[in-house]
Design an enzyme around this catalytic site. Structure first.
Site, short mmCIF file in Angstrom:
data_model
loop_
_atom_site.label_atom_id
_atom_site.label_comp_id
_atom_site.label_asym_id
_atom_site.label_seq_id
_atom_site.Cartn_x
_atom_site.Cartn_y
_atom_site.Cartn_z
N LYS A 113 0.82 -1.22 0.00
CA LYS A 113 0.00 0.00 0.00
C LYS A 113 0.85 1.27 0.00
O LYS A 113 0.41 2.31 -0.47
CB LYS A 113 -0.98 -0.03 1.16
CG LYS A 113 -2.01 -1.15 0.98
CD LYS A 113 -3.16 -1.07 1.93
CE LYS A 113 -4.22 -2.11 1.58
NZ LYS A 113 -3.76 -3.51 1.83
C1 LIG Z 1 -4.35 -4.63 1.18
C2 LIG Z 1 -3.58 -5.91 1.09
C3 LIG Z 1 -3.93 -6.94 0.18
C4 LIG Z 1 -5.17 -6.87 -0.67
O1 LIG Z 1 -5.10 -5.90 -1.67
P1 LIG Z 1 -6.45 -5.37 -2.39
O2 LIG Z 1 -6.04 -4.19 -3.16
O3 LIG Z 1 -7.39 -5.04 -1.27
O4 LIG Z 1 -6.96 -6.48 -3.25
C5 LIG Z 1 -3.12 -8.05 0.11
N1 LIG Z 1 -2.03 -8.17 0.89
C6 LIG Z 1 -1.66 -7.22 1.77
C7 LIG Z 1 -0.46 -7.45 2.62
C8 LIG Z 1 -2.41 -6.04 1.90
O5 LIG Z 1 -2.05 -5.11 2.80
#
Ligand SMILES: *Cc1c(COP(=O)(O)O)cnc(C)c1O
Length: 470
Positions: A113
């Protein structure tokens, strides 16, 4: 480039306007009115660029209302070795079995993120200054999203962050990561209650329209267009790193929850990047897997969402999924409206007749992974390659191994580092030392700043009023 809503009832917006929006006023999600097309000559040229240069070339196609020099500056300040740990920013490596891993988790909070949030923080600050606006971000977190937002927005002019978290429910690492921030514009609030209580407070404050407007309350959730566009860049970077010529095709396997990450992959493919398949990997919360196997979309409520050992994927209502469905139904906003009216009534929908297009034209396939699969995959990668992968990435590798076709190049996206999930790592491989980046050594010993409050929206409003004044 203008932005339109998937529900069709929002006037067209510029990139800067779409950037500051959450949901569109008609309840839809914002998307560019068309996807810019990349030529093979452009792709060839892009092979020579640094990550920041590539990000500029890609994002400028979408952010047409930001002067190029300003955009270049925002991006150069975002994608640095200092923030992301290497000059490549998202290096690609290959496991012994040939599956590739693209590292997206070397930013400040050790999860993918950061790739988008760091851009969003700088872009927000720029647009707010230009329009002489301020923003008070109010959010609820059970760990990952809140810390990524705080590290992206700390010290930014014109922005305060009020982040609610459930008191005593996060890991010591997660608490330390958020509460040790000493920036004046980061306000950590621990609520005596659960994550759902925190979310209810956010909703209650948002529903007070007068308060919301007066105090410029906003959110940074995964439906923000600015996050999606920043993510498109690393699919292109991953493609270029994994290939030598544009004749080669690459598939991506993506640990998925809200469909935000893989939605960016879908857009990269629609722009003409030679992506073969987009492989959706879910955990036990397999609503998306069910859709891509059967065409039936049946989102579940919180009571039917399992708590798993890949917690950031414990989602049963994929908020970004509507963007893909909008494209799938030929951008027919009326049809999207009626499909989501069914979702709102708890019925979901069935697009079985579109499965061929979903696979042939859009390249989507899927699989899911369980706790036992996750542990076995962490263990096998540790034994074969001597490295520890995080539980979410393990879900991706499990599904990639299962669905891989002969000769197919698959890049698995690494969505977090093992260091964030020590307990599950120890369950998989015993009590080995889990490496932690040097910058986070001793994190738990730093002084922390957090106020603990009762589960009461009025208390949160008072905190905001006090901070902002007026
Ligand atoms: C947010 C997240 C996901 C999922 O991603 P999306 O965009 O919600 O599909 C997968 N792995 C981790 C470690 C995350 O923080």
């Amino acid at each position: 480039m203008n932005y339109i809503s998937t529900r069709g009832n929002t006037p067209a917006k510029t990139f800067s306007q779409a950037l500051l929006m959450g949901l569109a006023p008609d309840g839809g999600l914002m998307l560019p009115e068309h996807y810019p097309q990349i030529t093979p000559a452009q792709l060839t040229h892009w092979r020579t660029l640094s990550y920041a240069e590539l990000a500029f070339e890609v994002i400028r196609l979408f952010a047409t209302d930001i002067p190029e020099a300003d955009l270049r500056d925002i991006i150069n300040r975002t994608y640095t070795r200092e923030t992301f740990g290497s000059a490549e920013i998202t290096p690609v490596r290959t496991l012994k079995d040939g599956i590739k891993i693209q590292a997206l988790s070397n930013g400040p909070t050790l999860a993918f993120k950061d790739m988008a949030m760091q851009f969003l923080g700088n872009a927000f600050e720029y647009v707010l200054a230009k329009e002489n606006q301020t923003l008070n971000i109010l959010g609820a977190t059970s760990g990952d999203t809140g810390s990524a937002a705080e590290y992206a927005l700390r010290g930014k002019r014109g922005i305060n962050v009020f982040m609610l978290s459930p008191d005593g429910k996060m890991s010591a690492f997660q608490r330390a990561q958020m509460y040790s921030l000493q920036d004046d514009n980061i306000i950590n609030i621990a609520v005596r209650g659960m994550f759902d209580d925190c979310q209810d407070i956010v909703k209650a404050v948002q529903n007070d329209a007068e308060f919301k407007q007066r105090y410029c309350i906003s959110t940074v959730n995964s439906i923000n267009w600015g996050r999606i566009v920043a993510q498109v860049v690393y699919y292109i970077a991953g493609y270029l790193r994994a290939t030598e010529s544009n004749e080669q095709r690459v598939s991506f396997c993506v640990p998925s929850g809200n469909f935000g990450n893989i939605c960016a992959g879908h857009i990269a493919k629609q722009m003409g990047v030679p992506i073969h398949r987009l492989i959706v990997a879910t955990n036990e919360n397999n609503v998306l897997d069910e859709f891509f196997r059967t065409g039936q979309y049946s989102p579940r409520d919180a009571a039917h969402t399992y708590v798993t050992s890949s917690p950031s994927m414990d989602i049963s209502k994929a908020s970004n999924f509507e963007r893909f469905i909008f494209d799938l139904v030929g951008r027919d906003a009326d049809q999207v409206q009626s499909l989501w009216a069914n979702v709102a009534q708890g019925n979901g929908f069935n697009l079985q007749d579109k499965l061929d297009i979903i696979r042939q034209k859009y390249g989507f396939v899927s699989g899911s992974s369980t706790h036992a699969d996750r542990l076995a995959t962490i263990k096998s990668v540790y034994q074969t390659d001597g490295e520890l992968i995080d539980p979410h990435t393990a879900d991706g590798i499990k599904v990639a191994r299962q669905l891989r076709e002969s000769g197919e190049t698959i890049v698995c996206l690494e969505t977090a580092l093992a260091a964030k999930f020590e307990a599950t790592i120890h369950e998989a491989v015993g009590s080995v030392a889990v490496p932690r980046p040097a910058k986070l050594a001793g994190l738990e010993d730093l002084p922390q700043r957090v106020q603990v409050i009762d589960n009461d929206a009025d208390v949160v409003k008072a905190i905001i009023r006090n901070k902002v004044g007026g």
